[in-house]
Design a protein around this motif. Structure first.
Motif, PDB file in Angstrom:
ATOM      1  N   LEU A  95       0.855  -1.186   0.000  1.00 26.63           N
ATOM      2  CA  LEU A  95       0.000   0.000   0.000  1.00 26.63           C
ATOM      3  C   LEU A  95       0.886   1.229   0.000  1.00 26.63           C
ATOM      4  CD1 LEU A  95      -2.853  -0.568   2.636  1.00 26.63           C
ATOM      5  CD2 LEU A  95      -3.138  -0.278   0.167  1.00 26.63           C
ATOM      6  N   ARG A  96       0.358   2.308  -0.573  1.00 26.62           N
ATOM      7  CA  ARG A  96       1.010   3.597  -0.443  1.00 26.62           C
ATOM      8  C   ARG A  96       0.013   4.574   0.168  1.00 26.62           C
ATOM      9  NH1 ARG A  96       3.638   7.738  -4.876  1.00 26.62           N
ATOM     10  NH2 ARG A  96       1.437   8.113  -5.333  1.00 26.62           N
ATOM     11  N   LEU A  97       0.360   5.043   1.343  1.00 25.74           N
ATOM     12  CA  LEU A  97      -0.451   6.037   2.027  1.00 25.74           C
ATOM     13  C   LEU A  97       0.052   7.426   1.672  1.00 25.74           C
ATOM     14  CD1 LEU A  97      -0.639   4.412   5.577  1.00 25.74           C
ATOM     15  CD2 LEU A  97      -1.968   3.884   3.532  1.00 25.74           C
ATOM     16  N   SER A  98      -0.879   8.353   1.581  1.00 25.43           N
ATOM     17  CA  SER A  98      -0.532   9.739   1.281  1.00 25.43           C
ATOM     18  C   SER A  98      -0.957  10.632   2.429  1.00 25.43           C
ATOM     19  CB  SER A  98      -1.235  10.209   0.003  1.00 25.43           C
ATOM     20  OG  SER A  98      -0.881   9.418  -1.106  1.00 25.43           O
ATOM     21  N   CYS A  99      -0.221  11.704   2.599  1.00 27.35           N
ATOM     22  CA  CYS A  99      -0.564  12.724   3.591  1.00 27.35           C
ATOM     23  C   CYS A  99      -0.399  14.074   2.906  1.00 27.35           C
ATOM     24  CB  CYS A  99       0.343  12.608   4.800  1.00 27.35           C
ATOM     25  SG  CYS A  99       0.149  13.953   5.998  1.00 27.35           S
TER      26      CYS A  99
ATOM     27  N   THR B 290       3.037  16.939  -0.154  1.00 28.71           N
ATOM     28  CA  THR B 290       2.574  15.606   0.219  1.00 28.71           C
ATOM     29  C   THR B 290       3.753  14.734   0.622  1.00 28.71           C
ATOM     30  OG1 THR B 290       0.713  15.748  -1.331  1.00 28.71           O
ATOM     31  CG2 THR B 290       1.364  13.542  -0.614  1.00 28.71           C
ATOM     32  N   VAL B 291       3.523  13.909   1.628  1.00 34.75           N
ATOM     33  CA  VAL B 291       4.457  12.846   1.962  1.00 34.75           C
ATOM     34  C   VAL B 291       3.731  11.516   1.825  1.00 34.75           C
ATOM     35  CG1 VAL B 291       5.968  14.201   3.444  1.00 34.75           C
ATOM     36  CG2 VAL B 291       3.987  13.021   4.421  1.00 34.75           C
ATOM     37  N   TYR B 292       4.531  10.484   1.606  1.00 36.80           N
ATOM     38  CA  TYR B 292       3.990   9.161   1.355  1.00 36.80           C
ATOM     39  C   TYR B 292       4.607   8.153   2.317  1.00 36.80           C
ATOM     40  CZ  TYR B 292       2.851  11.445  -3.050  1.00 36.80           C
ATOM     41  OH  TYR B 292       2.392  12.312  -3.997  1.00 36.80           O
ATOM     42  N   LEU B 293       3.842   7.122   2.594  1.00 35.19           N
ATOM     43  CA  LEU B 293       4.361   5.980   3.333  1.00 35.19           C
ATOM     44  C   LEU B 293       4.034   4.749   2.512  1.00 35.19           C
ATOM     45  CD1 LEU B 293       5.598   4.670   5.888  1.00 35.19           C
ATOM     46  CD2 LEU B 293       3.262   4.478   6.778  1.00 35.19           C
ATOM     47  N   GLU B 294       5.062   4.130   1.972  1.00 31.91           N
ATOM     48  CA  GLU B 294       4.871   2.898   1.225  1.00 31.91           C
ATOM     49  C   GLU B 294       5.147   1.722   2.150  1.00 31.91           C
ATOM     50  OE1 GLU B 294       6.170   2.913  -2.699  1.00 31.91           O
ATOM     51  OE2 GLU B 294       5.696   0.804  -3.042  1.00 31.91           O
TER      52      GLU B 294
ATOM     53  N   GLY C  82      -2.945  14.440  11.559  1.00 31.77           N
ATOM     54  CA  GLY C  82      -4.079  14.140  10.706  1.00 31.77           C
ATOM     55  C   GLY C  82      -5.083  13.256  11.424  1.00 31.77           C
ATOM     56  N   GLN C  83      -6.137  12.912  10.706  1.00 32.52           N
ATOM     57  CA  GLN C  83      -7.224  12.117  11.283  1.00 32.52           C
ATOM     58  C   GLN C  83      -7.007  10.622  11.102  1.00 32.52           C
ATOM     59  OE1 GLN C  83      -9.896  13.409  13.121  1.00 32.52           O
ATOM     60  NE2 GLN C  83      -8.471  15.126  13.019  1.00 32.52           N
ATOM     61  N   GLY C  84      -6.107  10.252  10.245  1.00 33.51           N
ATOM     62  CA  GLY C  84      -5.776   8.842  10.110  1.00 33.51           C
ATOM     63  C   GLY C  84      -6.454   8.159   8.938  1.00 33.51           C
TER      64      GLY C  84
END
Length: 121
Positions: free
Chosen positions: A18-22, A78-82, A112-114
């Motif tokens: 998964l790749r999460l974005s913020c 934006t930052v990402y968490l892969e 953030g809210q998650g």
């Protein structure tokens, strides 16, 4: 007003990625520390990693090192968490956070809210 909005979570099978974005608004991520955390109900929030956007320098918790990668796109604020090779124990709510300037441990001012990640075996 600083806002951080996470997205990209979902339900996946073990072994997937998964790749999460913020995305930040009301705030520029340039020269700031952006962190990622996760929390399971009933447990303490766990810092998984952070990035100093001024240099791109990253830090990861030992528990996720080698499978989690944090990256940035300053143009998109934006930052990402892969997350690779997802495991059921990665199931958690994932949060991003920020503080101005350098990273100092897990100290952050804005959250953030998650976004929920659920991994099935």
């Amino acid at each position: 007003q600083v806002q951080l909005v996470e997205s990209g979570g979902g339900s996946v099978q073990a072994g997937g990625s998964l790749r999460l974005s913020c995305v930040a608004s009301g705030y520029t991520i340039n020269n700031s520390c952006m962190g990622w955390f996760r929390q399971v109900p009933g447990k303490e929030r766990e810092g998984v990693g952070h990035i100093y956007t001024g240099s791109g320098s990253t830090y990861y918790a030992d528990s996720v090192k080698g499978r989690f990668t944090i990256s940035q796109d300053n143009a998109k604020n934006t930052v990402y968490l892969e997350i690779d090779t997802l495991q059921p124990e990665d199931t958690a709510m994932y949060y991003c956070a920020t503080r101005r300037g350098y990273c100092y441990g897990w100290n952050f001012n804005f959250w953030g809210q998650g976004t929920q990640v659920t991994v099935s075996s």
